[in-house]
Structure formats: C-alpha cells, structure tokens
Design a protein around this motif. Structure first.
Motif, PDB file in Angstrom:
ATOM      1  N   ALA A 169      44.232  35.611  45.311  1.00 31.28           N
ATOM      2  CA  ALA A 169      44.870  36.009  44.052  1.00 31.28           C
ATOM      3  C   ALA A 169      43.877  36.735  43.139  1.00 31.28           C
ATOM      4  CB  ALA A 169      45.444  34.784  43.348  1.00 31.28           C
ATOM      5  N   LEU A 170      42.667  36.211  43.044  1.00 29.80           N
ATOM      6  CA  LEU A 170      41.656  36.848  42.195  1.00 29.80           C
ATOM      7  C   LEU A 170      41.261  38.223  42.731  1.00 29.80           C
ATOM      8  CD1 LEU A 170      39.388  33.783  41.358  1.00 29.80           C
ATOM      9  CD2 LEU A 170      40.950  34.984  39.810  1.00 29.80           C
TER      10      LEU A 170
ATOM     11  N   SER B  84      39.889  50.569  53.658  1.00 37.15           N
ATOM     12  CA  SER B  84      39.760  49.822  54.908  1.00 37.15           C
ATOM     13  C   SER B  84      39.020  48.505  54.690  1.00 37.15           C
ATOM     14  CB  SER B  84      39.038  50.673  55.948  1.00 37.15           C
ATOM     15  OG  SER B  84      38.822  49.948  57.126  1.00 37.15           O
ATOM     16  N   SER B  85      37.946  48.547  53.938  1.00 39.81           N
ATOM     17  CA  SER B  85      37.178  47.339  53.645  1.00 39.81           C
ATOM     18  C   SER B  85      38.018  46.339  52.861  1.00 39.81           C
ATOM     19  CB  SER B  85      35.921  47.708  52.859  1.00 39.81           C
ATOM     20  OG  SER B  85      35.161  46.564  52.592  1.00 39.81           O
ATOM     21  N   PHE B  86      38.749  46.816  51.861  1.00 36.84           N
ATOM     22  CA  PHE B  86      39.623  45.942  51.063  1.00 36.84           C
ATOM     23  C   PHE B  86      40.693  45.305  51.943  1.00 36.84           C
ATOM     24  CE2 PHE B  86      43.534  45.402  48.590  1.00 36.84           C
ATOM     25  CZ  PHE B  86      43.100  44.488  47.648  1.00 36.84           C
ATOM     26  N   GLU B  87      41.321  46.107  52.786  1.00 36.23           N
ATOM     27  CA  GLU B  87      42.375  45.586  53.657  1.00 36.23           C
ATOM     28  C   GLU B  87      41.826  44.551  54.631  1.00 36.23           C
ATOM     29  OE1 GLU B  87      44.009  49.128  55.388  1.00 36.23           O
ATOM     30  OE2 GLU B  87      45.371  49.454  53.693  1.00 36.23           O
ATOM     31  N   ASN B  88      40.673  44.808  55.218  1.00 34.92           N
ATOM     32  CA  ASN B  88      40.071  43.851  56.149  1.00 34.92           C
ATOM     33  C   ASN B  88      39.720  42.546  55.449  1.00 34.92           C
ATOM     34  OD1 ASN B  88      40.257  45.699  58.228  1.00 34.92           O
ATOM     35  ND2 ASN B  88      38.154  46.393  58.026  1.00 34.92           N
ATOM     36  N   TYR B  89      39.149  42.650  54.249  1.00 32.69           N
ATOM     37  CA  TYR B  89      38.757  41.464  53.485  1.00 32.69           C
ATOM     38  C   TYR B  89      39.971  40.629  53.090  1.00 32.69           C
ATOM     39  CZ  TYR B  89      36.773  38.617  49.747  1.00 32.69           C
ATOM     40  OH  TYR B  89      36.390  37.569  48.968  1.00 32.69           O
ATOM     41  N   THR B  90      40.987  41.278  52.517  1.00 31.99           N
ATOM     42  CA  THR B  90      42.166  40.523  52.096  1.00 31.99           C
ATOM     43  C   THR B  90      42.929  39.959  53.297  1.00 31.99           C
ATOM     44  OG1 THR B  90      43.455  42.571  51.926  1.00 31.99           O
ATOM     45  CG2 THR B  90      42.479  41.702  49.896  1.00 31.99           C
TER      46      THR B  90
ATOM     47  N   ARG C 220      41.671  41.514  40.454  1.00 35.45           N
ATOM     48  CA  ARG C 220      40.539  42.406  40.168  1.00 35.45           C
ATOM     49  C   ARG C 220      40.768  43.813  40.701  1.00 35.45           C
ATOM     50  NH1 ARG C 220      36.761  37.552  41.767  1.00 35.45           N
ATOM     51  NH2 ARG C 220      36.650  36.537  39.739  1.00 35.45           N
ATOM     52  N   SER C 221      41.655  43.922  41.672  1.00 36.30           N
ATOM     53  CA  SER C 221      41.977  45.233  42.238  1.00 36.30           C
ATOM     54  C   SER C 221      43.177  45.870  41.539  1.00 36.30           C
ATOM     55  CB  SER C 221      42.270  45.098  43.737  1.00 36.30           C
ATOM     56  OG  SER C 221      41.147  44.576  44.390  1.00 36.30           O
ATOM     57  N   GLN C 222      43.588  45.280  40.430  1.00 32.67           N
ATOM     58  CA  GLN C 222      44.704  45.807  39.637  1.00 32.67           C
ATOM     59  C   GLN C 222      46.021  45.807  40.412  1.00 32.67           C
ATOM     60  OE1 GLN C 222      44.174  46.622  36.306  1.00 32.67           O
ATOM     61  NE2 GLN C 222      42.157  45.764  36.688  1.00 32.67           N
ATOM     62  N   ILE C 223      46.265  44.724  41.172  1.00 35.40           N
ATOM     63  CA  ILE C 223      47.526  44.552  41.883  1.00 35.40           C
ATOM     64  C   ILE C 223      48.128  43.224  41.404  1.00 35.40           C
ATOM     65  CG2 ILE C 223      48.679  44.595  44.129  1.00 35.40           C
ATOM     66  CD1 ILE C 223      46.088  45.729  45.314  1.00 35.40           C
TER      67      ILE C 223
END
Length: 195
Positions: free
Chosen positions: A108-109, A70-76, A113-116
C-alpha cells in the motif's frame, strides 16, 4: 521481499562527433549489442555542438522510463505474491497476521508513494477485511496472532482519528502490541489520507 533485488541496468555510450571517433563509437555499440542478451539495454549518444541528436536523447529517456516501470512492476509483483502466499495460509493455526500486515502495508505504501492512491486504498481495504475475517475465524475471542495483544483501549489510544503518524504502528504490530482500536484507527487514518 526486501532482500530481493529489482535493479535495472542500461549501458549508455557517449562520444563526441569527431570523424576519428565515429568508427570507434559504432564498433563499441555494435560489440556491446552483439555480446549482451538484452540488446535493448544499449543506448548510443553522440554529442555535437549543433544540438543535433534529439532522437538519441528521446531514445535514452524512453529506455530509462521502461527500466523504471519494469523495476516497479517486478518489485510490486514480488510483494503482492508474498501477500497472496500469506493470505493463502491464513487458516493455519500458527498464521501471523502481523507478517501479513507488514507485507500488505508495504504494498500500500509503495502504491501511495507512486501516486496510485486507488491501488493503495484497495490494499488497506483488503487488509481490514482479512483482519475482520481472521477475528471471526478465532470466534471474536482473540485478536489475530494470539491473546497477548491488548484488547482494552488504553489512554494513549485516544489520538486524533485522522493521524497515522502519532505512533509507530508497524513496530507495535510486529511486537504484537497493537490493540484492535489502534489497528482500525490506523487503517481509517491511512484511507482518509488517500481520499
């Protein structure tokens, strides 16, 4: 975008499995769940010497994973929204490609860093496409932002094409000192690294 907070929280109540603590543990967990609007953010762990409670640990790990995603999705999403906003005003005369570059590269970074890597590659491709479109919009007479960007290739631009860390490209871009060659070399190096 960086000033926005994308923190997640989780309350974990940990007690030992003593008969006298069982009622206290249950009432604390129930009180927390009734007081909070996010009842799924309360997790209960009862420690005992027999190694039981595996389901509780699985639940805790699952909730931590959910919070991280959830945190990753909100940030991106916040970065992507800012990039979309900047791209939407790219036809304005005072539009800054440098700002767009910094936001798009941050996205992009983050993906890298999230391996995507596929999503990171897409960001670099969109960044290069926008750069070319903006150069065409300016009639190919100026680099994005203004003519203060150096257009000649300097001696320091003869770096290895696959190195993206030999210069501080982000600083050069923010200071409007990045040549077209350096920009394309940087994008090429980042894409090659991801492939």
């Amino acid at each position: 975008v960086q000033a926005r907070s994308h923190l997640q929280w989780l309350i974990v109540v940990v007690t030992t499995l003593q008969p006298s603590m069982k009622l206290f543990h249950t009432s604390v967990v129930d009180k927390l769940r009734s007081d909070l609007t996010r009842k799924d953010r309360v997790c209960s762990i009862r420690l005992d010497s027999s190694g039981g409670g595996l389901e509780q640990w699985i639940e805790l790990i699952g909730k931590i994973k959910e919070a991280m995603v959830s945190s990753f999705e909100n940030y991106t999403q916040a970065i992507a929204d800012e990039a979309k906003r900047l791209e939407g005003i790219s036809k304005h005369p005072n539009w800054s490609f440098s700002n767009y570059f910094l936001v798009k590269e941050a996205l992009a970074l983050t993906f890298e860093r999230s391996q995507i890597p596929d999503w990171a590659l897409l960001q670099y491709a969109e960044l290069e496409s926008t750069f070319i479109d903006h150069c065409l919009l300016l009639g190919n007479t100026e680099t994005p932002d203004d003519s203060t960007w150096p257009t000649a290739i300097s001696a320091s631009s003869s770096a290895t094409l696959l190195q993206s860390d030999d210069k501080d490209y982000r600083t050069l871009m923010s200071e409007h000192k990045l040549s077209r060659f350096d920009f394309h070399q940087y994008i090429f190096a980042r894409q090659a690294r991801l492939l």
